[in-house]
Design a protein around this motif. Structure first.
Motif, PDB file in Angstrom:
ATOM      1  N   TRP A 291       0.833  -1.194   0.000  1.00  0.00           N
ATOM      2  CA  TRP A 291       0.000   0.000   0.000  1.00  0.00           C
ATOM      3  C   TRP A 291       0.870   1.247   0.000  1.00  0.00           C
ATOM      4  O   TRP A 291       2.008   1.240   0.488  1.00  0.00           O
ATOM      5  CB  TRP A 291      -0.885   0.052   1.252  1.00  0.00           C
ATOM      6  CG  TRP A 291      -1.902  -1.053   1.344  1.00  0.00           C
ATOM      7  CD1 TRP A 291      -1.770  -2.212   2.026  1.00  0.00           C
ATOM      8  CD2 TRP A 291      -3.188  -1.072   0.746  1.00  0.00           C
ATOM      9  NE1 TRP A 291      -2.896  -2.994   1.900  1.00  0.00           N
ATOM     10  CE2 TRP A 291      -3.801  -2.300   1.108  1.00  0.00           C
ATOM     11  CE3 TRP A 291      -3.902  -0.187  -0.072  1.00  0.00           C
ATOM     12  CZ2 TRP A 291      -5.070  -2.653   0.691  1.00  0.00           C
ATOM     13  CZ3 TRP A 291      -5.173  -0.548  -0.474  1.00  0.00           C
ATOM     14  CH2 TRP A 291      -5.751  -1.764  -0.111  1.00  0.00           C
ATOM     15  N   GLY A 292       0.324   2.338  -0.493  1.00  0.00           N
ATOM     16  CA  GLY A 292       0.974   3.629  -0.366  1.00  0.00           C
ATOM     17  C   GLY A 292       0.714   4.187   1.022  1.00  0.00           C
ATOM     18  O   GLY A 292       0.041   3.558   1.854  1.00  0.00           O
ATOM     19  N   PRO A 293       1.218   5.397   1.336  1.00  0.00           N
ATOM     20  CA  PRO A 293       1.026   5.984   2.673  1.00  0.00           C
ATOM     21  C   PRO A 293      -0.415   6.435   2.886  1.00  0.00           C
ATOM     22  O   PRO A 293      -1.132   6.742   1.948  1.00  0.00           O
ATOM     23  CB  PRO A 293       1.978   7.176   2.653  1.00  0.00           C
ATOM     24  CG  PRO A 293       2.051   7.565   1.218  1.00  0.00           C
ATOM     25  CD  PRO A 293       1.990   6.287   0.443  1.00  0.00           C
ATOM     26  N   TRP A 294      -0.795   6.494   4.162  1.00  0.00           N
ATOM     27  CA  TRP A 294      -2.096   7.038   4.519  1.00  0.00           C
ATOM     28  C   TRP A 294      -2.081   8.555   4.362  1.00  0.00           C
ATOM     29  O   TRP A 294      -1.117   9.217   4.757  1.00  0.00           O
ATOM     30  CB  TRP A 294      -2.458   6.707   5.962  1.00  0.00           C
ATOM     31  CG  TRP A 294      -2.894   5.284   6.190  1.00  0.00           C
ATOM     32  CD1 TRP A 294      -2.175   4.311   6.805  1.00  0.00           C
ATOM     33  CD2 TRP A 294      -4.150   4.718   5.820  1.00  0.00           C
ATOM     34  NE1 TRP A 294      -2.886   3.136   6.844  1.00  0.00           N
ATOM     35  CE2 TRP A 294      -4.124   3.358   6.240  1.00  0.00           C
ATOM     36  CE3 TRP A 294      -5.279   5.195   5.166  1.00  0.00           C
ATOM     37  CZ2 TRP A 294      -5.177   2.495   6.044  1.00  0.00           C
ATOM     38  CZ3 TRP A 294      -6.341   4.328   4.979  1.00  0.00           C
ATOM     39  CH2 TRP A 294      -6.291   3.004   5.399  1.00  0.00           C
ATOM     40  N   VAL A 295      -3.116   9.096   3.789  1.00  0.00           N
ATOM     41  CA  VAL A 295      -3.262  10.545   3.642  1.00  0.00           C
ATOM     42  C   VAL A 295      -4.619  10.935   4.216  1.00  0.00           C
ATOM     43  O   VAL A 295      -5.654  10.348   3.851  1.00  0.00           O
ATOM     44  CB  VAL A 295      -3.155  10.981   2.161  1.00  0.00           C
ATOM     45  CG1 VAL A 295      -3.407  12.476   2.038  1.00  0.00           C
ATOM     46  CG2 VAL A 295      -1.799  10.604   1.595  1.00  0.00           C
TER      47      VAL A 295
END
Length: 703
Positions: free
Chosen positions: A604-608
């Protein structure tokens, strides 16, 4: 008796005279008493005559001619028990029969009058009314009316035998198909061509009789039709005058059914079934057929040319061997009136163990030179199937039960039909469960029953070999709402496949050519699966669609806010385009929302954080010493008590409301705070530098 007293007055011996007079006085007294006794006796006799109890018969001596009778009672009893006493000619008659001398004479004269009325008829209105039978037909004499009514009643009682066959007799599935040949109109050729042809081949046929034309030019005579029936063939009604039934009034249409049957029964024919003239009929005609007949054949092909269980008893279908009937684009692929055309349908009847009816006109067979073709078709049918009359076929494959108006082209009509083999067709029962792998991804729409939802399981091996979605076993639902014959509307038919394990759902629709289109995933459903097992599991751990979980404990510590919340996973596709899939995380109590995109099947990519939020921490949860970096994006409102205000560097040592506006996560120069003093209009404000260090509070209110 009257006694006239006489007094002697002459001079006599007075003593003797006195004695004489005394004697007379005594005699007078005796006579008076005797007269009284006679009167009493007369009264007794009168009373005796009038008495109903006087002299019981057993007390009266009998000396007449009745042998063995000792008294009157015995004589009467012997007379009553006698079977020969008082012959009719010995009994006097004084009734209304003119000229009768005794009872026998009166009875004989009355019998002669009845015989004259019944056998020969008379002209009285009553006699004329008595000659009209139950069908409304004026018979020549009352005797003929009574004879015909008796024959009809006997025939109708015999007709009930087929109800026994429908409801009680165990029916065994035919080991091969059934074929019935029917010729309409009862032409002369029925007798001159069909009777010898079918007879020589050892099989029966049926002829439909137009009763008003029997014996007319070109038509078979009554004697010929009786000979056809006697040879084992079946006589069917083809109406009385062969009109377009649906164009007639109710009474006139019904009369065609009634009068033709009446004529056939009256003339010695065992009629059970009706043939619609010209093939024009409506629901009304079906009702008349049900009222008077066991079955009814129409002229159309139906859905597949066959009569399959449960059969449409009052819409029996047929194909035609007749140059007047031409069918374009027939499913057989062969033109009518060719051997291969009939071979195709006979083979279908054989394969399905079902009933095929072949309609003809014997006059057309002769005129068009089709006798050789008919012979070949009969021989082929004989080699593959059993050739029976309509009645005999009904005995084998007739329905166990049929109510309402049953006909496959009009499934909306209320009906319930149970075939000889237990198959049910009803407009309220539309789902049929079939065995595992009965149908697969390879079937076409023609393989399914009309107007039904067919359901069956498919195992994984069959799913792979037949091209079902995901190559995994599941449940196949086939919705066939439009019959095969209406090919242009096949797009209303479709299939649904529910895949095991993944729970995904696919759908494909039928094309106009009856093949199926491509499978398309339609599940896109929402799964509520409870607490997530692994917060950082990749997108491959989720099925296509939307999955909703909640987070507690260890998994909550992995969330972007390190708190409990709700995780929503959107898996849009199972392809390698993973970036179309993403997750959203909402804090418990809805204080913040975060989003991240899949970068691979397991990463997954980072949480935003997305969007501004409004938070309401507990009292004193945020004070003048709280660093801006520890707060979440959005607007935070909280109350501060006086003691905390004084110790945390707020602008006044008084209670109030602290509002923090955190617009940017890293550059805090965009962020600021305000402090409203409790119970006043005083308001203060401060900002931060980019690193998050606060500036001095400044009063911004006018008071």
């Amino acid at each position: 008796m009257n006694f006239k007293r006489r007094i002697i007055t002459k001079t006599l011996d007075l003593l003797n005279l006195q004695r004489h007079n005394d004697n007379y006085a005594e005699i007078e007294t005796d006579l008076t008493a005797h007269n009284g006794r006679i009167t009493s006796a007369q009264n007794d006799i009168t009373t005796h005559k009038e008495s109903s109890k006087a002299h019981p018969a057993e007390h009266v001596t009998y000396s007449g001619s009745v042998a063995g009778a000792a008294n009157v009672k015995q004589a009467v009893d012997i007379h009553v028990d006698s079977t020969v006493a008082h012959a009719a000619e010995h009994i006097a008659y004084d009734g209304a029969v003119v000229g009768a001398k005794n009872l026998k004479d009166a009875v004989d004269k009355q019998k002669q009058a009845v015989d004259t009325l019944v056998v020969n008829g008379d002209s009285s209105p009553a006699a004329a009314q008595a000659k009209i039978d139950t069908f409304g037909v004026d018979q020549p004499t009352l005797k003929e009316r009574l004879d015909k009514d008796y024959l009809r009643t006997a025939a109708q009682l015999a007709d009930t035998s087929y109800f026994t066959g429908l409801t009680r007799r165990n029916k065994v599935k035919p080991t091969k198909g059934l074929v019935t040949f029917i010729t309409d109109d009862a032409s002369q050729q029925d007798y001159t061509i069909y009777l010898p042809l079918f007879g020589s081949l050892g099989v029966p046929f049926c002829t439909g009789v137009i009763t008003s034309t029997v014996g007319n030019a070109g038509k078979a005579t009554k004697a010929q039709l009786l000979e056809i029936q006697a040879a084992g063939n079946e006589i069917m009604s083809h109406s009385h005058t062969h009109p377009h039934l649906s164009e007639l009034s109710d009474a006139a249409s019904e009369a065609e059914f009634l009068n033709s049957k009446a004529w056939l029964l009256d003339n010695g024919f065992d009629v059970e079934s009706f043939i619609i003239p010209y093939g024009f009929w409506s629901e009304r005609e079906k009702e008349y057929a049900k009222k008077y007949y066991r079955a009814c054949r129409v002229s159309d092909y139906g859905l597949n040319g066959l009569n399959q269980s449960p059969i449409e008893t009052f819409e029996l279908k047929c194909i035609w061997l007749d140059t007047n009937v031409v069918i374009n684009n027939d499913p057989s692929g062969f033109p009518t009136n060719t051997f291969n055309y009939y071979k195709y349908y006979i083979d279908k009847a054989f394969e399905k163990n079902t009933w095929l009816i072949i309609g003809t006109h014997s006059w057309n067979v002769e005129e068009a030179g089709l006798t050789s073709l008919l012979t070949n078709v009969i021989n082929y049918a004989k080699s593959k199937c059993e050739i029976l009359t309509c009645s005999a076929a009904l005995d084998k494959v007739g329905n166990i039960l049929e109510t309402g108006s049953y006909g496959r082209p009009n499934p909306q009509n209320k009906h319930f039909a149970v075939g000889y083999d237990g198959k049910i067709n009803a407009n309220t029962l539309d789902t049929v469960i079939q065995a595992v792998n009965s149908f697969t991804g390879s079937n076409i729409i023609d393989n399914f029953e009309d107007y039904q939802v067919t359901v069956n399981r498919v195992n994984t091996v069959t799913a792979i070999s037949s091209g079902l979605p995901e190559s995994v076993g599941g449940v196949l639902y086939t919705h066939k709402l439009v019959p095969r014959v209406l090919s242009s509307d096949n797009i209303y038919n479709y299939q649904i496949y529910h895949v095991l394990v993944s729970g995904n759902i696919y759908k494909r629709v039928c094309n106009a050519d009856r093949s199926f289109g491509v499978w398309r995933k339609v599940s896109g459903g929402i799964d509520l699966t409870g607490e997530v097992a692994n917060f950082d599991a990749g997108i491959s751990a989720f099925r296509e669609g939307i999955t909703i979980n909640y987070l507690l404990g260890t998994n909550a510590a992995l969330s972007p806010t390190k708190t409990a919340g709700t995780l929503m996973t959107y898996r849009v596709t199972s392809s390698s385009a993973n970036a179309f899939s993403y997750q959203e995380y909402s804090e418990y109590n809805g204080r913040g929302k975060f989003k991240r995109y899949a970068t691979g099947l397991t990463t997954w990519g980072p949480w935003v954080e997305v969007g501004l939020r409004v938070s309401f921490p507990d009292q004193n949860g945020v004070d003048g010493n709280t660093t801006i970096s520890t707060l979440l994006l959005g607007v935070t409102y909280n109350t501060v008590q006086t003691a905390v205000a004084a110790s945390s560097g707020l602008p006044e040592s008084l209670a109030g409301t602290l509002t923090t506006h955190k617009i940017h996560a890293t550059d805090h120069a965009y962020n600021y705070q305000t402090y409203h003093i409790y119970g006043t209009l005083r308001m203060y404000k401060r900002s931060f530098n980019s690193a998050g260090t606060p500036t001095v509070w400044e009063k911004i209110s006018a008071v």
